[in-house]
Design a protein around this motif. Structure first.
Motif, mmCIF file in Angstrom:
data_model
loop_
_atom_site.group_PDB
_atom_site.id
_atom_site.type_symbol
_atom_site.label_atom_id
_atom_site.label_comp_id
_atom_site.label_asym_id
_atom_site.label_seq_id
_atom_site.Cartn_x
_atom_site.Cartn_y
_atom_site.Cartn_z
ATOM 1 N N PHE A 1 1.818 6.314 -7.122
ATOM 2 C CA PHE A 1 0.657 7.021 -7.652
ATOM 3 C C PHE A 1 0.687 8.501 -7.295
ATOM 4 C CE2 PHE A 1 -2.042 2.924 -7.768
ATOM 5 C CZ PHE A 1 -1.576 2.647 -9.040
ATOM 6 N N LEU A 2 1.193 8.837 -6.120
ATOM 7 C CA LEU A 2 1.306 10.241 -5.725
ATOM 8 C C LEU A 2 2.307 10.964 -6.620
ATOM 9 C CD1 LEU A 2 0.469 12.480 -3.773
ATOM 10 C CD2 LEU A 2 2.338 11.755 -2.287
ATOM 11 N N VAL B 1 -5.535 9.958 -5.306
ATOM 12 C CA VAL B 1 -4.459 8.978 -5.140
ATOM 13 C C VAL B 1 -4.917 7.849 -4.225
ATOM 14 C CG1 VAL B 1 -2.133 8.646 -4.205
ATOM 15 C CG2 VAL B 1 -2.630 10.636 -5.616
ATOM 16 N N LYS B 2 -5.603 8.197 -3.151
ATOM 17 C CA LYS B 2 -6.087 7.175 -2.219
ATOM 18 C C LYS B 2 -7.088 6.244 -2.897
ATOM 19 C CE LYS B 2 -8.788 7.720 1.609
ATOM 20 N NZ LYS B 2 -9.178 8.277 2.903
ATOM 21 N N TYR C 1 -5.109 14.215 -2.996
ATOM 22 C CA TYR C 1 -4.961 13.142 -2.012
ATOM 23 C C TYR C 1 -6.080 12.108 -2.142
ATOM 24 C CZ TYR C 1 -4.723 10.776 2.479
ATOM 25 O OH TYR C 1 -4.657 9.827 3.452
ATOM 26 N N VAL D 1 -5.159 3.895 -5.197
ATOM 27 C CA VAL D 1 -4.435 2.845 -4.473
ATOM 28 C C VAL D 1 -5.406 1.772 -3.985
ATOM 29 C CG1 VAL D 1 -3.035 2.368 -2.433
ATOM 30 C CG2 VAL D 1 -2.523 4.342 -3.840
ATOM 31 N N TYR D 2 -6.546 2.166 -3.461
ATOM 32 C CA TYR D 2 -7.525 1.180 -3.004
ATOM 33 C C TYR D 2 -8.050 0.338 -4.168
ATOM 34 C CZ TYR D 2 -7.778 2.806 1.812
ATOM 35 O OH TYR D 2 -7.488 3.101 3.108
ATOM 36 N N SER E 1 2.784 1.653 -3.420
ATOM 37 C CA SER E 1 1.899 2.051 -4.509
ATOM 38 C C SER E 1 1.367 3.471 -4.288
ATOM 39 C CB SER E 1 0.757 1.053 -4.687
ATOM 40 O OG SER E 1 -0.011 0.960 -3.513
ATOM 41 N N PHE E 2 1.154 3.875 -3.029
ATOM 42 C CA PHE E 2 0.716 5.234 -2.754
ATOM 43 C C PHE E 2 1.773 6.235 -3.188
ATOM 44 C CE2 PHE E 2 -0.179 9.031 -0.321
ATOM 45 C CZ PHE E 2 -1.552 9.126 -0.402
ATOM 46 N N VAL E 3 3.039 5.940 -2.902
ATOM 47 C CA VAL E 3 4.128 6.838 -3.291
ATOM 48 C C VAL E 3 4.229 6.939 -4.813
ATOM 49 C CG1 VAL E 3 6.647 7.113 -3.256
ATOM 50 C CG2 VAL E 3 5.431 6.556 -1.158
ATOM 51 N N PHE F 1 0.837 -1.207 0.000
ATOM 52 C CA PHE F 1 0.000 0.000 0.000
ATOM 53 C C PHE F 1 0.865 1.249 0.000
ATOM 54 C CE2 PHE F 1 -2.406 3.407 1.916
ATOM 55 C CZ PHE F 1 -3.629 3.317 1.284
ATOM 56 N N ALA F 2 1.868 1.289 0.856
ATOM 57 C CA ALA F 2 2.725 2.474 0.955
ATOM 58 C C ALA F 2 3.518 2.701 -0.333
ATOM 59 C CB ALA F 2 3.677 2.330 2.138
#
Length: 74
Positions: free
Chosen positions: A31-32, A62-63, A59, A66-67, A27-29, A24-25
């Protein structure tokens, strides 16, 4: 005669939780970074990320992406 049963090997929930959090972390980075580059250059980046099409904030988009991405992994 000795009777022995082998218990099925179970992965602990702690291992699953930590691997989920790591994916998750990361992929969040990623995608951000994509969203920030797109935002700075004035591109319509929300159409590039899955699930971010209808979200107004950076935000939130991106969230949502990621989900959506994580739901395809499980």
């Amino acid at each position: 005669m000795v009777h022995s049963e082998s218990a099925p090997h179970k992965q602990g929930t702690a291992g699953r939780t930590s691997s989920f959090a790591l994916i998750f972390a990361l992929s969040f980075v990623v995608f951000l970074a994509i969203a920030l580059i797109g935002q700075v250059l004035g591109w319509h980046w929300r159409s590039w990320l899955p699930g971010a099409e209808g979200v107004k904030s950076l935000y939130g988009g991106v969230k949502a992406a990621v989900y959506t991405f994580m739901s395809h992994l499980t």
